[in-house]
Design an enzyme around this catalytic site. Sequence first.
Site, PDB file in Angstrom:
ATOM      1  N   ARG A 179      -0.300  -8.081  13.632  1.00 47.05           N
ATOM      2  CA  ARG A 179      -1.469  -7.844  12.436  1.00 47.05           C
ATOM      3  C   ARG A 179      -2.488  -7.774  11.631  1.00 47.05           C
ATOM      4  NH1 ARG A 179       4.438  -5.114  11.150  1.00 47.05           N
ATOM      5  NH2 ARG A 179       2.731  -3.864   9.142  1.00 47.05           N
ATOM      6  N   LYS A 235       0.560  -1.594  -0.055  1.00 41.85           N
ATOM      7  CA  LYS A 235       0.002   0.146   0.484  1.00 41.85           C
ATOM      8  C   LYS A 235       1.265   1.069   0.217  1.00 41.85           C
ATOM      9  CE  LYS A 235      -2.444   0.005   4.032  1.00 41.85           C
ATOM     10  NZ  LYS A 235      -1.855  -1.857   3.900  1.00 41.85           N
ATOM     11  N   ARG A 241      -9.953   1.432   8.356  1.00 47.36           N
ATOM     12  CA  ARG A 241      -9.459   0.107   8.846  1.00 47.36           C
ATOM     13  C   ARG A 241     -10.390  -0.543   9.514  1.00 47.36           C
ATOM     14  NH1 ARG A 241      -3.602   0.638   8.243  1.00 47.36           N
ATOM     15  NH2 ARG A 241      -2.231  -0.937   9.588  1.00 47.36           N
TER      16      ARG A 241
HETATM   17  P1  ADP Z   1       0.763  -1.168   7.901  1.00 48.25           P
HETATM   18  O1  ADP Z   1      -0.496  -1.743   6.914  1.00 48.25           O
HETATM   19  O2  ADP Z   1       2.388  -2.191   7.281  1.00 48.25           O
HETATM   20  O3  ADP Z   1       0.385  -2.875   9.214  1.00 48.25           O
HETATM   21  P2  ADP Z   1       0.556   1.457   8.781  1.00 48.25           P
HETATM   22  O4  ADP Z   1       1.643   1.957   8.837  1.00 48.25           O
HETATM   23  O5  ADP Z   1      -0.581   1.488   8.225  1.00 48.25           O
HETATM   24  O6  ADP Z   1       0.657  -0.683   9.114  1.00 48.25           O
HETATM   25  O7  ADP Z   1       0.017   0.848  10.368  1.00 48.25           O
HETATM   26  C1  ADP Z   1       0.944   0.511  11.473  1.00 48.25           C
HETATM   27  C2  ADP Z   1       0.129   0.773  12.968  1.00 48.25           C
HETATM   28  O8  ADP Z   1      -0.880   1.903  13.166  1.00 48.25           O
HETATM   29  C3  ADP Z   1      -1.286  -0.577  13.138  1.00 48.25           C
HETATM   30  O9  ADP Z   1      -0.689  -2.098  13.173  1.00 48.25           O
HETATM   31  C4  ADP Z   1      -2.043   0.029  13.863  1.00 48.25           C
HETATM   32  O10 ADP Z   1      -1.412   0.024  14.865  1.00 48.25           O
HETATM   33  C5  ADP Z   1      -1.937   2.081  14.170  1.00 48.25           C
HETATM   34  N1  ADP Z   1      -2.706   2.745  12.706  1.00 48.25           N
HETATM   35  C6  ADP Z   1      -2.441   2.169  11.275  1.00 48.25           C
HETATM   36  N2  ADP Z   1      -3.673   3.014  10.801  1.00 48.25           N
HETATM   37  C7  ADP Z   1      -4.921   2.741  11.852  1.00 48.25           C
HETATM   38  C8  ADP Z   1      -6.252   3.367  11.355  1.00 48.25           C
HETATM   39  N3  ADP Z   1      -6.830   3.715  10.505  1.00 48.25           N
HETATM   40  N4  ADP Z   1      -7.302   2.697  12.527  1.00 48.25           N
HETATM   41  C9  ADP Z   1      -6.333   2.049  13.512  1.00 48.25           C
HETATM   42  N5  ADP Z   1      -5.725   1.604  13.885  1.00 48.25           N
HETATM   43  C10 ADP Z   1      -4.217   2.235  13.073  1.00 48.25           C
END
Ligand code: ADP
Length: 219
Positions: free
Chosen positions: A173, A13, A88
């Site tokens: 995750r 992504k 998410r």
């Molecule tokens: P990835 O898609 O590789 O898990 P991200 O950088 O998008 O990585 O997210 C890292 C962490 O940040 C997630 O594991 C979660 O804990 C938190 N996070 C990110 N976006 C959201 C969201 N929209 N809602 C809740 N938690 C989030």
Amino acid sequence: MILIMLGAPGTGKGTVAGILSKELNIPAVSSGDIFRKAIQEKTELGKEVSGYIEKGALVPDELTIKVIESRLKEPDMENGVILDGYPRTTAQAEKLDKFLSEEGKKIDKVINLETPRDELIERVVNRRICSNSDCKTIFNLKLNPPKVEGICDKCGKELIQRKDDNEEVMNNRLDSYFKETAPIVDFYKNKGILSSYEVSQRINRMGVDVAHELISELK
Ligand code: ADP
Ligand code: ZN
């Protein structure tokens, strides 16, 4: 133009969002990057979210929605945004629709990346990211290694590994993805704005390839 990146962690992504952002000249907003920056800068937000992120759990909706909505109100969002990592959960997706309709805007396309689970773990464990916040180029030690070990090809700065990019946290995750995020794939499919792309070594198609297919379509 408003684009949403959907997909499990490790699908690519961030890679796709980064390329589209440069080529289409639309800012990309990554919820994960906002949280990681807050943790690094030891802000109030950083203190609130670090426990969840370290475990691989989602940050609670109420807080996440507040943070992203305030980012979306900033002036540079006027010509559109590529949202990477948000929404998410169903609650976030519904809230985003409401927020955008109040602003007289709507989502143009939801880009859903799909990768077999076994590939995702291997990819995330080998992922390295440029520490320069203006660059953030993503490398993979096996699939797309930097020319010089530990150094970004593009800007020469040091590469780092995210703390949550290890197998144990990644399994959590993935569990949160399949339980809490996967249902919004159907939410957007039912609205007729979802495009799904398989990203996998098995068919020799990576995030960069999807990004290039999308550029010619969206430009
Ligand atoms: P990835 O898609 O590789 O898990 P991200 O950088 O998008 O990585 O997210 C890292 C962490 O940040 C997630 O594991 C979660 O804990 C938190 N996070 C990110 N976006 C959201 C969201 N929209 N809602 C809740 N938690 C989030
Ligand atoms: Zn770099």
